[in-house]
Scaffold this motif. Structure first.
Motif, PDB file in Angstrom:
ATOM      1  N   ILE A 211      -4.557   9.580   3.894  1.00  0.00           N
ATOM      2  CA  ILE A 211      -5.949   9.146   4.055  1.00  0.00           C
ATOM      3  C   ILE A 211      -6.689  10.233   4.834  1.00  0.00           C
ATOM      4  O   ILE A 211      -6.238  10.642   5.916  1.00  0.00           O
ATOM      5  CB  ILE A 211      -6.036   7.815   4.838  1.00  0.00           C
ATOM      6  CG1 ILE A 211      -5.236   6.710   4.129  1.00  0.00           C
ATOM      7  CG2 ILE A 211      -7.487   7.368   5.037  1.00  0.00           C
ATOM      8  CD1 ILE A 211      -5.114   5.432   4.912  1.00  0.00           C
TER       9      ILE A 211
ATOM     10  N   TYR B 160       0.032   3.683  -2.988  1.00  0.00           N
ATOM     11  CA  TYR B 160      -0.732   4.939  -2.837  1.00  0.00           C
ATOM     12  C   TYR B 160       0.210   6.161  -2.801  1.00  0.00           C
ATOM     13  O   TYR B 160       0.276   6.881  -1.819  1.00  0.00           O
ATOM     14  CB  TYR B 160      -1.641   4.875  -1.600  1.00  0.00           C
ATOM     15  CG  TYR B 160      -2.740   3.820  -1.765  1.00  0.00           C
ATOM     16  CD1 TYR B 160      -3.770   4.075  -2.662  1.00  0.00           C
ATOM     17  CD2 TYR B 160      -2.694   2.620  -1.078  1.00  0.00           C
ATOM     18  CE1 TYR B 160      -4.753   3.097  -2.853  1.00  0.00           C
ATOM     19  CE2 TYR B 160      -3.661   1.660  -1.262  1.00  0.00           C
ATOM     20  CZ  TYR B 160      -4.700   1.898  -2.157  1.00  0.00           C
ATOM     21  OH  TYR B 160      -5.658   0.964  -2.383  1.00  0.00           O
TER      22      TYR B 160
ATOM     23  N   LEU C 213      -6.142  -4.293   4.248  1.00  0.00           N
ATOM     24  CA  LEU C 213      -6.060  -3.806   5.638  1.00  0.00           C
ATOM     25  C   LEU C 213      -6.973  -4.613   6.570  1.00  0.00           C
ATOM     26  O   LEU C 213      -6.669  -4.773   7.753  1.00  0.00           O
ATOM     27  CB  LEU C 213      -6.418  -2.320   5.704  1.00  0.00           C
ATOM     28  CG  LEU C 213      -5.340  -1.392   5.106  1.00  0.00           C
ATOM     29  CD1 LEU C 213      -5.778   0.075   5.197  1.00  0.00           C
ATOM     30  CD2 LEU C 213      -3.994  -1.568   5.802  1.00  0.00           C
TER      31      LEU C 213
ATOM     32  N   ASP D  64       4.844   6.329   4.811  1.00  0.00           N
ATOM     33  CA  ASP D  64       5.112   6.703   3.408  1.00  0.00           C
ATOM     34  C   ASP D  64       4.867   8.187   3.224  1.00  0.00           C
ATOM     35  O   ASP D  64       4.390   8.866   4.139  1.00  0.00           O
ATOM     36  CB  ASP D  64       4.234   5.870   2.460  1.00  0.00           C
ATOM     37  CG  ASP D  64       2.750   6.103   2.668  1.00  0.00           C
ATOM     38  OD1 ASP D  64       2.307   7.253   2.509  1.00  0.00           O
ATOM     39  OD2 ASP D  64       2.014   5.116   3.020  1.00  0.00           O
TER      40      ASP D  64
ATOM     41  N   GLY E  52      -6.320   0.571  -7.939  1.00  0.00           N
ATOM     42  CA  GLY E  52      -6.556  -0.874  -7.901  1.00  0.00           C
ATOM     43  C   GLY E  52      -6.670  -1.389  -6.478  1.00  0.00           C
ATOM     44  O   GLY E  52      -6.531  -0.646  -5.503  1.00  0.00           O
ATOM     45  N   GLY E  53      -6.991  -2.658  -6.382  1.00  0.00           N
ATOM     46  CA  GLY E  53      -7.106  -3.276  -5.052  1.00  0.00           C
ATOM     47  C   GLY E  53      -8.484  -3.857  -4.810  1.00  0.00           C
ATOM     48  O   GLY E  53      -9.413  -3.650  -5.593  1.00  0.00           O
TER      49      GLY E  53
ATOM     50  N   ASN F 256       0.835  -1.208   0.000  1.00  0.00           N
ATOM     51  CA  ASN F 256       0.000   0.000   0.000  1.00  0.00           C
ATOM     52  C   ASN F 256       0.874   1.265   0.000  1.00  0.00           C
ATOM     53  O   ASN F 256       0.566   2.248  -0.690  1.00  0.00           O
ATOM     54  CB  ASN F 256      -0.918   0.028   1.219  1.00  0.00           C
ATOM     55  CG  ASN F 256      -2.128  -0.889   1.021  1.00  0.00           C
ATOM     56  OD1 ASN F 256      -2.355  -1.385  -0.088  1.00  0.00           O
ATOM     57  ND2 ASN F 256      -2.899  -1.098   2.089  1.00  0.00           N
TER      58      ASN F 256
END
Ligand code: ADP
Length: 754
Positions: free
Chosen positions: A658, A627, A685, A653, A679-680, A623
């Motif tokens: 978020i 992201y 999580l 990161d 995507g995902g 992730n």
């Protein structure tokens, strides 16, 4: 059991009987002993009486002769008339046994004095008036004792005057003794001389009393001699005072030595156990022996049937009492046995009831379903622990209409208060069974609310119990969540799988057409085949995520020491491995994507399930790389710290971040906050959270200061499988299946965009 009780009753009765008889025997013995004492006393008294009577009578007789002697002495010349007159009163003196009263004069009997002495005496008395007196001196006696006058007292012919009484040793002896004493004397006992025909044993015994008749100057003028028959004397003297059942024998010295019984009063043969007394009487210088004997049972006042009566009187009640005790005790024993039996039954019933109640309590306490019982009036009769836990309050609502407000009951929309009259319990009280009604309980104990399925029934009254209703509450929050997940899964499958599948289907047609064309178009076919491959990869990623999610939820933990560093290195290496441009996001227009920069801090060894932990690290690193704004090189920092009871691993990161309002939901399954461009599946999580929970740890997200996101994972020092012991794992117990899932997880690739 019965015979034991019978023995106890018999034993009790025997004890009572024994006690009674012992007491009776004691009383009887005491009475007998008392009576023996009384008998002895009575005997002593009888002997005293006899002794007193003998002594008294002898004294009276002696007094009589003394009086006679004095009266006779008062006459200077003792004429026959005077003697007759003086002795005339003697018969009236009541002298039982007196045979005769005789006036006796002595005369010297020695050879030198004879016959002149005797003749002189005879003459003198003839002169005094004893006409025709002829003395008949006995021969061979030193002294003569001639009867001059005499009066028969027992009606027999008068003794011949002139007889020499010296022939009778006892008489001579008593006369001499009287003379020596100067007063009354009593003779030894002798067999009556006038009774020669009787056999010796039957001959009567005689005694004689004598007292001197003294003239002026103490001159001896003669003697008054009173003859007595022993038996008659004592018949009168002691026969009257002694009890008729008491025998007494009076023995006097016998002439010539020894004792001769002179009289026996009440001649009865005493029994061998007779009471006996011997008393020696010293009377008028003589020693007599008085033997008294009596049957103690016949003694007046001393003999009674009281001991026997007492024995009988005691024994009879004892026997009756023993019988009564036996009856009562056997009845009592029977009653006791009945009571015991009843008590035993009662106890057993009580125990059974208690056991049953305890069992019911245990069942109610153990079941995960909440059980609630209300009475007819709506008052709560019972909440089991699960019901209290579900309803979230220890306090019970007073009335059913208060339930919605009291427990925070809402309709499943979580907003509308549950109408009181539609409450399952209320409907059940109305007799309407309710099945699986759903309501949300939202109160301080359940701030997020729980969804409860309620089934209610009127109480079964076939057993005669109270009116009321029972409700069973079941927390279906998780179930509903799973159902929702399942529905989402279906949606994902329908949408996410359909999407690449559509692409695969379409590009397959394109490739086919390109190859079927003349001439064939190999570039187009190659492009289409590549898109087909991407679609398949996408589908595989979705399937892998779903499997991983299932595994994370249900697979058992295999805890081991895991060195984080090589694990993280391996994940990072895989995630940052160069890939063909076509494999990357559509958002990357052309050329190779920027190379991620990953910094890894010192990492410790932890205790965890290595495969599941790798899945967590892989999702977080994936992730963090994914992201990142398009075109910028991903910057990832992986660090760890120890403290707070475990190891905190952080993956930070510099990506798109978020929004705060979405931070709480990114851990929900299938939730995707970012544009679909990235995507995902929205499961990554959720898988992480589940795995951390399984380890007893946690996962959290926050903004990374300076931009981006920071996920932190807290792994406890001693993890424990927090999964339910049952649950879905059973479905996956086959090792081959488990290995397959684990393998699939391990191979889970980074998200790719078709
Ligand atoms: P997905 O398969 O969509 O990545 P995840 O469960 O892994 O599902 O993530 C859920 C959502 O959380 C993602 O759709 C994304 O919006 C957000 N998210 C996860 N990781 C990050 C991150 N490092 N930076 C920004 N957003 C993230």
């Amino acid at each position: 059991m019965h015979s034991r009780r019978r023995y106890v009753s018999l034993g009790l009765a025997a004890v009572v009987l024994m006690l009674g008889l012992t007491a009776t025997a004691g009383v009887s013995a005491a009475l007998a002993s008392k009576e023996r004492r009384s008998a002895a006393q009575e005997m002593d008294r009888q002997v005293d009486l006899a002794q007193a009577a003998v002594a008294g009578e002898v004294r009276r007789y002696l007094d009589t002769v003394d009086t006679l002697a004095v009266a006779l002495a008062s006459h200077d010349v003792l004429t026959p008339e005077a003697f007759e007159r003086i002795t005339a009163r003697v018969p009236g003196e009541n002298l039982p046994g007196a045979t005769a009263v005789v006036f006796v004069v002595p005369a010297d009997g020695r050879a030198a004095a004879e016959p002149g002495a005797v003749a002189a005496v005879q003459d003198a008395w003839r002169a005094a008036g004893a006409n025709g007196l002829t003395l008949r001196p006995a021969s061979g006696v030193a002294e003569h004792f001639f009867a001059v006058y005499g009066r028969q007292l027992d009606g027999r012919p008068p003794a011949p005057a002139g007889a020499d009484l010296a022939e009778v040793p006892a008489i001579a002896d008593v006369l001499r003794q009287a003379r020596g004493l100067g007063g009354a004397a009593i003779s030894d006992a002798a067999l009556l001389p006038d009774d020669p025909d009787r056999p010796s044993a039957g001959r009567r015994r005689a005694l004689n009393l004598a007292t001197p008749v003294l003239g002026a100057g103490g001159r001896l003028r003669g003697f008054v001699l009173l003859g007595l028959r022993g038996q008659d004397f004592f018949g009168g003297a002691i026969g009257e005072v002694l009890h008729p059942r008491v025998t007494a024998t009076l023995a006097a010295n016998r002439e010539g030595g020894g004792l001769l019984p002179v009289a026996t009063a009440h001649p009865i043969a005493p029994p061998s156990d007779a009471l006996r007394r011997t008393r020696y009487l010293d009377i008028a210088h003589r020693r007599w022996r008085l033997d008294v004997a009596a049957d103690p049972r016949e003694l007046p006042g001393a003999s009674s049937d009281r001991p026997l009566v007492a024995a009988a009187a005691g024994a009879l009640p004892s026997v009756l009492l023993a019988a009564l005790v036996y009856l009562l005790s056997s009845r009592r024993a029977k009653a006791m046995a009945l009571v015991e039996e009843a008590t035993r039954d009662l106890r057993a019933a009580g125990r059974e009831a208690r056991d049953r109640a305890a069992l019911q309590r245990a069942i109610l306490a153990s079941v995960s379903e909440g059980v609630t019982v209300v009475g007819e009036d709506g008052r709560v009769l019972l909440h089991n622990p699960a019901a209290r836990q579900l309803l979230g309050t220890a306090e019970d609502a007073e009335h059913l209409e208060d339930w919605p407000a009291h427990y925070g009951a809402y309709r499943p929309d979580r907003v509308t208060p549950f109408p009181a009259d539609e409450l399952p319990m209320v409907r059940a009280l109305r007799g309407v069974p309710v099945d699986r009604a759903e309501m949300v309980i939202l109160n301080p104990a359940h701030p997020d609310g729980i969804l409860v399925s309620v089934s209610a029934r009127p109480l079964d009254r076939s057993g005669g119990g109270p009116r009321g209703a029972v409700a069973v509450l079941h927390d279906i929050t998780e179930l509903r969540r799973h159902e929702t997940e399942l529905a989402q899964f279906a949606a994902v499958v329908a949408h996410d799988l359909k999407s690449p599948l559509t692409a695969v289907h379409g590009f397959a047609a394109v490739a086919a057409e390109a190859l079927a064309d003349a001439p064939p178009r190999p570039e187009t076919a190659g492009f289409a085949v590549e898109r087909i491959r991407q679609g398949a990869t996408r589908m595989r990623a979705i399937i892998d995520d779903l499997l991983a999610y299932t595994t994370a939820r249900d697979a058992p933990l295999h805890l081991a020491e895991v060195d984080l560093r090589p694990l993280v290195d391996a994940v990072v290496a895989e995630r940052t491995a160069p890939r063909p441009a076509a494999h990357l996001s559509r958002a990357v227009p052309d050329g190779a994507p920027p190379v991620p920069s990953v910094r890894i801090g010192p990492l410790p060894v932890v205790c965890a399930d290595p495969n599941l932990l790798r899945l967590v690290v892989d999702n977080l690193v994936g992730n963090a790389i994914k992201y990142t704004p398009v075109g910028r090189p991903p910057q990832v920092e992986i660090t760890a710290s120890t403290g707070g009871g475990g190891v905190r691993l952080e993956v930070a990161d510099r990506g798109i971040g978020i929004p705060d309002e979405e931070k709480g939901r990114v851990f929900d399954s299938f939730y995707r906050a970012s544009p679909v461009d990235y995507g995902g599946t929205g499961l990554g999580l959720a898988i992480c959270r589940r795995i951390m929970e399984r380890h007893g740890g946690s996962i959290a997200v926050e903004d990374n200061p300076g931009g981006g996101t920071r996920f932190s994972v807290l792994l406890p020092r001693e993890p424990a499988d927090a999964a339910r012991p049952d649950g879905g794992w059973r479905r996956l117990q086959r090792p081959a299946e488990t290995r397959a899932i684990t393998h699939a997880m391990a191979r889970s690739a980074p998200g790719v965009e078709p």
